[in-house]
Scaffold this motif. Sequence first.
Motif, PDB file in Angstrom:
ATOM      1  N   LYS B 324       0.825  -1.218   0.000  1.00 47.87           N
ATOM      2  CA  LYS B 324       0.000   0.000   0.000  1.00 47.87           C
ATOM      3  C   LYS B 324       0.853   1.259   0.000  1.00 47.87           C
ATOM      4  O   LYS B 324       0.381   2.334  -0.345  1.00 47.87           O
ATOM      5  CB  LYS B 324      -0.907   0.005   1.242  1.00 47.87           C
ATOM      6  N   ARG B 325       2.114   1.137   0.408  1.00 51.93           N
ATOM      7  CA  ARG B 325       2.982   2.323   0.548  1.00 51.93           C
ATOM      8  C   ARG B 325       3.771   2.616  -0.712  1.00 51.93           C
ATOM      9  O   ARG B 325       4.251   3.734  -0.888  1.00 51.93           O
ATOM     10  CB  ARG B 325       3.978   2.101   1.701  1.00 51.93           C
ATOM     11  N   VAL B 326       4.026   1.603  -1.530  1.00 49.93           N
ATOM     12  CA  VAL B 326       4.909   1.806  -2.701  1.00 49.93           C
ATOM     13  C   VAL B 326       4.193   1.403  -3.993  1.00 49.93           C
ATOM     14  O   VAL B 326       3.137   0.768  -3.963  1.00 49.93           O
ATOM     15  CB  VAL B 326       6.214   0.989  -2.572  1.00 49.93           C
ATOM     16  N   LYS B 327       4.799   1.802  -5.109  1.00 49.59           N
ATOM     17  CA  LYS B 327       4.216   1.442  -6.404  1.00 49.59           C
ATOM     18  C   LYS B 327       4.778   0.121  -6.931  1.00 49.59           C
ATOM     19  O   LYS B 327       4.106  -0.589  -7.674  1.00 49.59           O
ATOM     20  CB  LYS B 327       4.524   2.546  -7.423  1.00 49.59           C
ATOM     21  N   GLY B 328       6.025  -0.147  -6.574  1.00 44.73           N
ATOM     22  CA  GLY B 328       6.656  -1.353  -7.095  1.00 44.73           C
ATOM     23  C   GLY B 328       7.518  -2.035  -6.043  1.00 44.73           C
ATOM     24  O   GLY B 328       8.136  -1.370  -5.206  1.00 44.73           O
ATOM     25  N   ILE B 329       7.541  -3.365  -6.079  1.00 48.25           N
ATOM     26  CA  ILE B 329       8.377  -4.143  -5.155  1.00 48.25           C
ATOM     27  C   ILE B 329       9.259  -5.080  -5.987  1.00 48.25           C
ATOM     28  O   ILE B 329       8.758  -5.827  -6.827  1.00 48.25           O
ATOM     29  CB  ILE B 329       7.511  -4.981  -4.181  1.00 48.25           C
ATOM     30  N   LEU B 330      10.560  -5.014  -5.730  1.00 41.66           N
ATOM     31  CA  LEU B 330      11.514  -5.870  -6.436  1.00 41.66           C
ATOM     32  C   LEU B 330      12.032  -6.921  -5.457  1.00 41.66           C
ATOM     33  O   LEU B 330      12.432  -6.582  -4.342  1.00 41.66           O
ATOM     34  CB  LEU B 330      12.672  -5.012  -6.955  1.00 41.66           C
ATOM     35  N   VAL B 331      12.013  -8.179  -5.864  1.00 39.02           N
ATOM     36  CA  VAL B 331      12.465  -9.254  -4.974  1.00 39.02           C
ATOM     37  C   VAL B 331      13.640 -10.005  -5.603  1.00 39.02           C
ATOM     38  O   VAL B 331      13.449 -10.952  -6.360  1.00 39.02           O
ATOM     39  CB  VAL B 331      11.316 -10.233  -4.640  1.00 39.02           C
ATOM     40  N   PRO B 332      14.867  -9.552  -5.318  1.00 39.01           N
ATOM     41  CA  PRO B 332      16.026 -10.307  -5.794  1.00 39.01           C
ATOM     42  C   PRO B 332      16.293 -11.495  -4.861  1.00 39.01           C
ATOM     43  O   PRO B 332      16.255 -11.339  -3.645  1.00 39.01           O
ATOM     44  CB  PRO B 332      17.174  -9.288  -5.703  1.00 39.01           C
ATOM     45  N   GLU B 333      16.515 -12.656  -5.390  1.00 30.48           N
ATOM     46  CA  GLU B 333      16.847 -13.819  -4.563  1.00 30.48           C
ATOM     47  C   GLU B 333      17.681 -14.783  -5.401  1.00 30.48           C
ATOM     48  O   GLU B 333      17.519 -14.851  -6.618  1.00 30.48           O
ATOM     49  CB  GLU B 333      15.597 -14.506  -3.986  1.00 30.48           C
ATOM     50  N   LYS B 375      14.684  -0.077 -13.949  1.00 33.29           N
ATOM     51  CA  LYS B 375      13.700  -0.588 -14.911  1.00 33.29           C
ATOM     52  C   LYS B 375      12.297  -0.572 -14.281  1.00 33.29           C
ATOM     53  O   LYS B 375      11.327  -0.116 -14.898  1.00 33.29           O
ATOM     54  CB  LYS B 375      14.089  -2.020 -15.307  1.00 33.29           C
ATOM     55  N   LEU B 376      12.217  -1.040 -13.037  1.00 36.35           N
ATOM     56  CA  LEU B 376      10.914  -1.076 -12.360  1.00 36.35           C
ATOM     57  C   LEU B 376      10.401   0.351 -12.120  1.00 36.35           C
ATOM     58  O   LEU B 376       9.203   0.627 -12.290  1.00 36.35           O
ATOM     59  CB  LEU B 376      11.042  -1.846 -11.040  1.00 36.35           C
ATOM     60  N   ALA B 377      11.300   1.252 -11.746  1.00 37.25           N
ATOM     61  CA  ALA B 377      10.900   2.648 -11.508  1.00 37.25           C
ATOM     62  C   ALA B 377      10.314   3.254 -12.788  1.00 37.25           C
ATOM     63  O   ALA B 377       9.303   3.966 -12.750  1.00 37.25           O
ATOM     64  CB  ALA B 377      12.097   3.464 -11.021  1.00 37.25           C
TER      65      ALA B 377
END
Lengths: 173, 382
Positions: B324-333, B375-377
């Motif tokens: 709810k706080r951000v527009k995009g979430i990136l999950v590097p693993e 890229k996500l931004a």
Amino acid sequence: MKEIRLSGSGGQGLITAGIILAEAAIMEGKQAVQSQSYGPEARGGSSKAEVLIDDHFIYHPKVVNPQIFLAMTQQAMDKYSHDLTPDSIVIVDEDLVQNPHGSEHIVKVPITNLSVEHLGRDLFANIIALGLLVKVTGAVSFETIQKAVAKRVPPATVPKNMEALRIGYESIQ
Amino acid sequence: MSEARLMQGNEACAEGAVAAGVRFFGGYPITPSTEIAEYMAVNLPKVGGNFIQMEDEIAGIGVILGASLAGKKALTATSGPGFSLKQELIGYAAIAEIPAVIVNVQRMGPSTGQPTSPAQADIMQARWGTHGDHPMIALSPWTVRESFDVAVKAVNYSERFRTPVIILLDEVVGHLRERVELPSAHEIEIYPRRMPNTTKAQGYKAYTPMEDLVPNPANFGTGYRIHCTGLVHDETGFPSGSPKVTEQTIHRLHEKIMRVQDEITHYDEFFMDDAEIAVVAFGGTARTAYAAVEAARHAGQKVGMVRMMTIWPFAENVMRNLAKRVKGILVPEMNYGQYVYEVERAAAAQARVVSLPKYDAEVFTPDEIKQAIEKLAAEVAK
């Protein structure tokens, strides 16, 4: 930040040399991380150790910009040199690395032969390399690296290791 | 605090476990976890503990469950193939409610995979590796110092909830040496072994749940009768075929942990105040992610980071609120994409969730993560 990579063949003691360098940095109140990469073999095969030294906490723990690259075999020279830059300083054992490459700054020292010639065995090559690295990088003082080596090695071998450090330190101008 | 020294993640994990009261280690050495066994072999005898190298990884966990039932805080350590072998007895510990800590220093798989290379591909195995419905606590440290702290927490949680707890180290942190200052003994909180608070005459039953839903069975050899089984059992510890007992048992096993989920969800936030993009990372990858986020911030990106220490139970509320706080979430693993699916589920389409998998046996570079942030931004700005 100082970014240093030591490479060679498993059993040459380069991971130990990396650990001692990191311990010396901590003795001087700095932050240091040491990591290693090696194959499944117990002896032989290529291995590398990386040491990062900084005044602040080090997050990414691997070398990104290799400022100093030590190669003690041709195989390690070829395998771990992909990211060298024109500014990287490449230090090689000149008898074991016939074809150093990747940078214009190449320092050639007969590291292993110096160990055999002055100390009777090739066993001290890693400590000679350590003396050499300290001279080139200025990462820690010569006094601190002496203390760090003395703390790590078996007590009976301290005099020979101190001699090895000095030989490495004085092997270049 | 101790004097600053260079220490390895595996070594700090082992030292933390001993500081938390572990006095028994059983296991079978395997890279990249072997230093934990080595540390225990040298140091446990000095504090009156025992180290035993078993014939294989299955026996390694079997013997620590026995030691735990007899009253010792116990730990085993392994990697990939060994973690697979231990799964059945992890389930046994869950249903028989035996405190035990299992360290898995993750390496590249499947099977023997790349024995000395890093990975974080056992995230789902830690949760679901053993069959059947069961709760799971898994913690993943990102520094050498935290490997010590996580070991203390893992031992304490295993004792408090009488459940197996998994420490998900990865090769990056397990083999990393860095400067640490460790807490001294009086700074460490230790959860003691739970003991029966009733006698047989007062109606003691080994598996009667206390107020916190956790039972207080007696240690073996202390004058109480105890029946310990992997079958569904009632309060006496003896098998029960009753649907009601079955339902109650499975529910209680989950609920004893989920009722305190927020308390055991440990994480850090960095640069999140005005962040429009969040990187969610854990273990060794979180270190690289931090370097990438810092660099992206310098380049003007509104990006922050949420670093998870508690992997399981999944931080449902943290991720729901984050979406709810951000527009995009990136999950590097360092896997083909595992934790990201849980993040995506919790985000419920409130934010765009993007996987950044890595499975070439190398660690991420900060630049790889920074480029994915950019890229996500750009995508969410459209």
